[in-house]
Design a protein around this motif. Structure first.
Motif, PDB file in Angstrom:
ATOM      1  N   PHE A 414     -26.533  37.962  58.747  1.00  0.00           N
ATOM      2  CA  PHE A 414     -25.761  38.713  59.733  1.00  0.00           C
ATOM      3  C   PHE A 414     -26.667  39.188  60.875  1.00  0.00           C
ATOM      4  O   PHE A 414     -27.732  39.741  60.641  1.00  0.00           O
ATOM      5  CB  PHE A 414     -25.123  39.926  59.055  1.00  0.00           C
ATOM      6  CG  PHE A 414     -24.305  40.793  59.982  1.00  0.00           C
ATOM      7  CD1 PHE A 414     -23.082  40.365  60.473  1.00  0.00           C
ATOM      8  CD2 PHE A 414     -24.765  42.040  60.363  1.00  0.00           C
ATOM      9  CE1 PHE A 414     -22.325  41.156  61.325  1.00  0.00           C
ATOM     10  CE2 PHE A 414     -24.019  42.852  61.216  1.00  0.00           C
ATOM     11  CZ  PHE A 414     -22.794  42.405  61.697  1.00  0.00           C
ATOM     12  N   ALA A 415     -26.237  38.955  62.101  1.00  0.00           N
ATOM     13  CA  ALA A 415     -27.008  39.419  63.255  1.00  0.00           C
ATOM     14  C   ALA A 415     -26.311  40.634  63.869  1.00  0.00           C
ATOM     15  O   ALA A 415     -25.249  40.487  64.463  1.00  0.00           O
ATOM     16  CB  ALA A 415     -27.123  38.303  64.280  1.00  0.00           C
ATOM     17  N   PRO A 416     -26.858  41.829  63.696  1.00  0.00           N
ATOM     18  CA  PRO A 416     -26.197  43.009  64.262  1.00  0.00           C
ATOM     19  C   PRO A 416     -26.304  43.005  65.775  1.00  0.00           C
ATOM     20  O   PRO A 416     -27.270  42.482  66.341  1.00  0.00           O
ATOM     21  CB  PRO A 416     -26.990  44.174  63.675  1.00  0.00           C
ATOM     22  CG  PRO A 416     -28.348  43.612  63.398  1.00  0.00           C
ATOM     23  CD  PRO A 416     -28.146  42.154  63.070  1.00  0.00           C
ATOM     24  N   SER A 417     -25.286  43.564  66.430  1.00  0.00           N
ATOM     25  CA  SER A 417     -25.414  43.685  67.880  1.00  0.00           C
ATOM     26  C   SER A 417     -25.674  45.135  68.267  1.00  0.00           C
ATOM     27  O   SER A 417     -26.008  45.417  69.407  1.00  0.00           O
ATOM     28  CB  SER A 417     -24.143  43.173  68.566  1.00  0.00           C
ATOM     29  OG  SER A 417     -23.052  44.001  68.266  1.00  0.00           O
ATOM     30  N   LEU A 418     -25.542  46.040  67.327  1.00  0.00           N
ATOM     31  CA  LEU A 418     -25.625  47.457  67.649  1.00  0.00           C
ATOM     32  C   LEU A 418     -26.603  48.214  66.750  1.00  0.00           C
ATOM     33  O   LEU A 418     -27.398  49.025  67.229  1.00  0.00           O
ATOM     34  CB  LEU A 418     -24.216  48.053  67.518  1.00  0.00           C
ATOM     35  CG  LEU A 418     -23.972  49.447  68.044  1.00  0.00           C
ATOM     36  CD1 LEU A 418     -24.342  49.565  69.515  1.00  0.00           C
ATOM     37  CD2 LEU A 418     -22.513  49.842  67.841  1.00  0.00           C
ATOM     38  N   MET A 419     -26.541  47.982  65.454  1.00  0.00           N
ATOM     39  CA  MET A 419     -27.325  48.766  64.512  1.00  0.00           C
ATOM     40  C   MET A 419     -28.823  48.650  64.836  1.00  0.00           C
ATOM     41  O   MET A 419     -29.326  47.583  65.132  1.00  0.00           O
ATOM     42  CB  MET A 419     -27.064  48.311  63.071  1.00  0.00           C
ATOM     43  CG  MET A 419     -25.628  48.545  62.606  1.00  0.00           C
ATOM     44  SD  MET A 419     -25.140  50.295  62.634  1.00  0.00           S
ATOM     45  CE  MET A 419     -23.409  50.171  62.153  1.00  0.00           C
ATOM     46  N   ASN A 420     -29.486  49.780  64.747  1.00  0.00           N
ATOM     47  CA  ASN A 420     -30.892  49.897  65.117  1.00  0.00           C
ATOM     48  C   ASN A 420     -31.805  49.464  63.976  1.00  0.00           C
ATOM     49  O   ASN A 420     -31.736  50.016  62.884  1.00  0.00           O
ATOM     50  CB  ASN A 420     -31.161  51.374  65.467  1.00  0.00           C
ATOM     51  CG  ASN A 420     -32.613  51.640  65.814  1.00  0.00           C
ATOM     52  OD1 ASN A 420     -33.338  50.748  66.249  1.00  0.00           O
ATOM     53  ND2 ASN A 420     -33.030  52.875  65.619  1.00  0.00           N
ATOM     54  N   ARG A 421     -32.650  48.451  64.246  1.00  0.00           N
ATOM     55  CA  ARG A 421     -33.651  48.063  63.242  1.00  0.00           C
ATOM     56  C   ARG A 421     -35.059  48.193  63.827  1.00  0.00           C
ATOM     57  O   ARG A 421     -35.984  47.528  63.373  1.00  0.00           O
ATOM     58  CB  ARG A 421     -33.385  46.630  62.770  1.00  0.00           C
ATOM     59  CG  ARG A 421     -32.070  46.466  62.029  1.00  0.00           C
ATOM     60  CD  ARG A 421     -31.818  45.021  61.602  1.00  0.00           C
ATOM     61  NE  ARG A 421     -30.610  44.917  60.793  1.00  0.00           N
ATOM     62  CZ  ARG A 421     -30.142  43.757  60.319  1.00  0.00           C
ATOM     63  NH1 ARG A 421     -30.780  42.632  60.569  1.00  0.00           N
ATOM     64  NH2 ARG A 421     -29.045  43.738  59.578  1.00  0.00           N
ATOM     65  N   ALA A 426     -41.127  51.916  68.719  1.00  0.00           N
ATOM     66  CA  ALA A 426     -40.221  51.294  69.693  1.00  0.00           C
ATOM     67  C   ALA A 426     -39.022  52.197  69.947  1.00  0.00           C
ATOM     68  O   ALA A 426     -38.574  52.350  71.089  1.00  0.00           O
ATOM     69  CB  ALA A 426     -39.756  49.923  69.170  1.00  0.00           C
ATOM     70  N   TRP A 427     -38.538  52.825  68.902  1.00  0.00           N
ATOM     71  CA  TRP A 427     -37.376  53.712  69.019  1.00  0.00           C
ATOM     72  C   TRP A 427     -37.739  54.944  69.844  1.00  0.00           C
ATOM     73  O   TRP A 427     -36.990  55.352  70.733  1.00  0.00           O
ATOM     74  CB  TRP A 427     -36.912  54.102  67.619  1.00  0.00           C
ATOM     75  CG  TRP A 427     -35.720  55.006  67.542  1.00  0.00           C
ATOM     76  CD1 TRP A 427     -34.448  54.713  67.952  1.00  0.00           C
ATOM     77  CD2 TRP A 427     -35.680  56.326  67.012  1.00  0.00           C
ATOM     78  NE1 TRP A 427     -33.627  55.783  67.686  1.00  0.00           N
ATOM     79  CE2 TRP A 427     -34.344  56.792  67.111  1.00  0.00           C
ATOM     80  CE3 TRP A 427     -36.635  57.181  66.436  1.00  0.00           C
ATOM     81  CZ2 TRP A 427     -33.957  58.053  66.669  1.00  0.00           C
ATOM     82  CZ3 TRP A 427     -36.240  58.429  65.986  1.00  0.00           C
ATOM     83  CH2 TRP A 427     -34.916  58.862  66.113  1.00  0.00           C
ATOM     84  N   GLY A 428     -38.931  55.490  69.547  1.00  0.00           N
ATOM     85  CA  GLY A 428     -39.390  56.682  70.259  1.00  0.00           C
ATOM     86  C   GLY A 428     -39.569  56.408  71.744  1.00  0.00           C
ATOM     87  O   GLY A 428     -39.195  57.227  72.597  1.00  0.00           O
ATOM     88  N   SER A 429     -40.106  55.214  72.059  1.00  0.00           N
ATOM     89  CA  SER A 429     -40.372  54.920  73.467  1.00  0.00           C
ATOM     90  C   SER A 429     -39.066  54.700  74.230  1.00  0.00           C
ATOM     91  O   SER A 429     -39.050  54.698  75.452  1.00  0.00           O
ATOM     92  CB  SER A 429     -41.275  53.689  73.579  1.00  0.00           C
ATOM     93  OG  SER A 429     -40.550  52.542  73.197  1.00  0.00           O
TER      94      SER A 429
ATOM     95  N   THR B 280     -37.219  42.240  65.132  1.00  0.00           N
ATOM     96  CA  THR B 280     -38.252  43.267  65.003  1.00  0.00           C
ATOM     97  C   THR B 280     -39.303  42.925  63.946  1.00  0.00           C
ATOM     98  O   THR B 280     -40.343  43.565  63.889  1.00  0.00           O
ATOM     99  CB  THR B 280     -37.610  44.616  64.603  1.00  0.00           C
ATOM    100  OG1 THR B 280     -36.935  44.439  63.354  1.00  0.00           O
ATOM    101  CG2 THR B 280     -36.610  45.084  65.646  1.00  0.00           C
ATOM    102  N   GLY B 281     -39.010  41.928  63.090  1.00  0.00           N
ATOM    103  CA  GLY B 281     -39.964  41.564  62.049  1.00  0.00           C
ATOM    104  C   GLY B 281     -40.056  42.564  60.906  1.00  0.00           C
ATOM    105  O   GLY B 281     -40.944  42.492  60.072  1.00  0.00           O
TER     106      GLY B 281
END
Lengths: 473, 473
Positions: A414-421, A426-429, B280-281
């Protein structure tokens, strides 16, 4: 199959069925519509005032003609859907008066909001059908708003849609407009192109508006989901077993009416009963009892060989927070897993049906995709196990560029289009955004990417004229 | 029972089983511990270097003695739990180095955090067992921290706990301390008082530390969950069927070792494989593939008549947002519904095992309660249907004060302690708080309400002295 959720034994289903028949025989169901009463009388039912009584033979006859599965046709034939048995559809939220924005501020919904939901549904990879009254626009005259909603449904989206069962005339308007859309009313007389929601007034009542709409829709072979919502702890101070019986009585009574009007018309067994919260006095649709009921409703519907309907992404949360995610996912995944066929309210609902949220719509939509993936059967053959590759893999660092890896990424996962991985850096920046904040940007992107589906300009003109004419009569 | 999730047919299970046996026979599994290799050799296994090969008869013999269900005893006997078949336990998160606070800031975890998790577990209505290494305290010396964690587990909470399988010596320290807690090591020699997590090093390897710990724990009749985590898309570029086979081989190899050490020692079939996100790996534990795997793992474990283990409240989200709610609920409810017996990581995990969140802990805990409620069978008898009350209810406005209503509120329906069921006005007047903000206050309240469970002061002194002595040797 092992399942920790309750399996109703044949004996237990019979208990509910028998109690239902006793209720239908001795207490009856009120239909506040003259034609409905006439139809029942003409078919041998005892009728007292507005109360209709049912014999077992009446129910059995109706169940014989109601289909277990049907097609709801879309004007784009590639988007027609099957409803029943293993086939199911996800639909958007229904009936919310407000929009809740990303900051937890609520405002009355407008026609522009309604159109935007149509556009999100059209561009959705996971919502299978357009709904009806996703929100109630405050800026349109109450008497004619159903015409505008139908027009948007038909012009902005080419998926199957829900009908407008607000009254006998409201239903007929929807049928007339669908006739125009299909190039002639005769073309839809034997073809189901819409599903409408017929809500009971618990306990044991069908309002005049609903009964009238139901009769017109059934007469024109349009599918209806008979929906019973019993509020446990509220007027219904009895246990879940009692609720199951009461909703069963209401649904079977409705289905009997439809089959008398037109034997064979598709009807859906629908219930989303839940509990009243005792601290606040409000209906809780995030309660686990809702999911318990969904699972039992699916079994009752299968017993009667009928397609089933429940809610999906339902929550009491008033903003798009973890609670919204928890409650919506529990109900939606239960509905899909337990075998519900028509999963209404899959996307967008907040605050116990009070509001729709564009951000939650996108998050719930992704949950629909996740659930579709979760239930996908694994392919099991020599190639999918592929012992040779397992044996060869130790010490093989080139796995990321292995040709098989590219294929699997496209087909197996499954390729999410929204969920954060993302990782924390990277999230902080990117500003430590919550998913509802990320969704806010995506809503704008999706609406910008929307393209109106092709339609014959003559048909569009006829539809628009129908709406204008009806507004001026 | 109808379920839209995949049921593995006997033929398909045999395919996986046969492929697993072929892998165990031809490729073998590496055990990097001398004693493990000696045990296998002494029992007729072919061993080459550290690679152990397995015949079908070796596996069958082990499966004959491994129990399908066992009791893990708590020092408070009322809190002992059964694990296996229909019985299951919820446990907290495991192994997170960080704490994520309510503002999305992460920091290294401390011993105080660890103790606070022990206190939340002790005061939890829904977490059945204490865990181990819920967080890794940065302020304690690495060599001896396992002693402090064991001490907190045993003193701050009287529920069953997890063991310390960091090495042979680490496991033995846990066993010695448990012996003290029970008033003498001889009292636990035939009694399982802990469950330890034995992680494989995929592909097909047991590290020296894990194998050594495993042997000591099995020798002392302490239960172990053999846990295989295969990362699809990562080193394992094959389909879900291949992953199921690879993890099955690792688990069966481990279980065979345990049954050779002590026939009849409880072992748990454990796997939480998932996919690597290609953008993201990183390992995604919010992916729907995780839930697909959980459902299949539960079926494989039942085929072998073994208790099963999976993860529960797992997410990739880095803050306690809707994504955290969605992903955690999907995996937790799948695990409970599909029949997993040992549901680790039920509470608190964020960011793909990277952090624990106190706020998420409380939200996840409430999900555990909701799921327990959801799977509770409905009572179905004449009283629970109660046709008399259904018939009497129309027009009866006194339902809220009806005596039956009070009883039902206490016995039939779930009472949330955290989830918001307020109306918009009440919610607005309290600052439009998200559930994670509400949870922040509740964490403080729960910790303030904590009371240390009674313990014989002599035993507490002995335990403390054991830890002090071991720190100075």
């Amino acid at each position: 199959m092992y399942d920790r959720m309750q399996e109703l034994s044949a004996k237990n289903i019979k208990k509910i069925h028998d109690a239902t028949l006793a209720l239908l025989k001795n207490k009856g169901v009120s239909f506040k519509d003259e034609e409905a009463l006439d139809i029942f009388k003409a078919n041998g039912h005892k009728v007292e005032g507005t109360i209709v009584f049912f014999k077992e033979s009446h129910i059995q006859k109706a169940l014989k003609t109601a289909p277990g599965r049907f097609t709801v046709h879309a004007r784009n034939p590639e988007k027609s859907m099957m409803v029943g048995e293993d086939d199911f559809v996800f639909l958007p939220g229904y009936g919310a008066p407000f929009i809740m924005d990303v900051n937890g501020k609520q405002r009355r919904a407008t026609m522009e909001d309604y159109d935007n939901f149509c556009k999100l549904i059209q561009t959705s990879a996971y919502i299978d059908m357009n709904g009806w009254m996703m929100v109630e626009p405050v800026d349109m005259p109450h008497e004619t708003v159903h015409l505008d909603l139908n027009l948007s449904n038909m012009l902005l989206c080419d998926k199957p849609f829900m009908g407008s069962p607000i009254s006998r005339q409201g239903a007929l308007d929807g049928i007339e407009m669908a006739g125009i859309l299909w190039g002639g009313k005769e073309k839809i007389m034997d073809k189901t192109v819409s599903v409408s929601l017929i809500k009971t007034q618990s306990p044991l009542t069908f309002s005049g508006e609903m009964a009238g709409a139901f009769i017109e829709l059934a007469r024109h072979n349009q599918a209806c989901a008979v929906a019973s919502l019993v509020m446990a702890n509220g007027f219904a101070n009895f246990s879940l077993a009692g609720i199951l019986t009461l909703q069963n009585a209401e649904i079977l009574a409705g289905i009997t009416l439809a089959q008398l009007v037109r034997p064979g018309v598709p009807v859906i067994y629908g219930a989303t009963s839940s509990v009243m919260d005792m601290k606040t006095g409000t209906l809780s649709i995030g309660a686990p009892e809702l999911s318990r009921n969904i699972h039992l409703v699916a079994q009752m519907a299968r017993f009667y060989n009928l397609p089933s309907r429940s809610g999906g992404g339902l929550t009491d949360a008033l903003c798009v927070d973890a609670q919204a995610g928890v409650e919506s996912t529990l109900a939606l995944s239960t509905a899909a897993r337990s075998g519900i066929n028509f999963i209404l309210h899959s996307c967008g609902i907040l605050g116990s049906y009070m509001a729709m949220s564009f951000e939650k719509f996108l998050i719930d939509e992704e949950v629909c995709g996740m659930v579709r993936n979760m239930i996908r059967p694994m392919v099991l053959n020599d190639d999918s196990i592929d012992l040779g590759r397992i044996k060869a893999m130790c010490g093989n660092d080139a796995y990321l560029t292995h040709p098989k890896a590219f294929q699997l990424r496209r087909t197996e996962f499954f390729a999410p289009s929204l969920m954060n991985r993302k990782n924390p850096d990277a999230w902080g920046s990117q500003g430590r955004q919550r998913i509802d904040q990320i969704a806010e940007d995506k809503v704008a992107q999706r609406l910008a990417s929307y393209e109106k589906p092709d339609i014959d300009p003559k048909i569009e003109k006829q539809l628009t004229e129908y709406v204008e004419n009806r507004k001026h009569t």
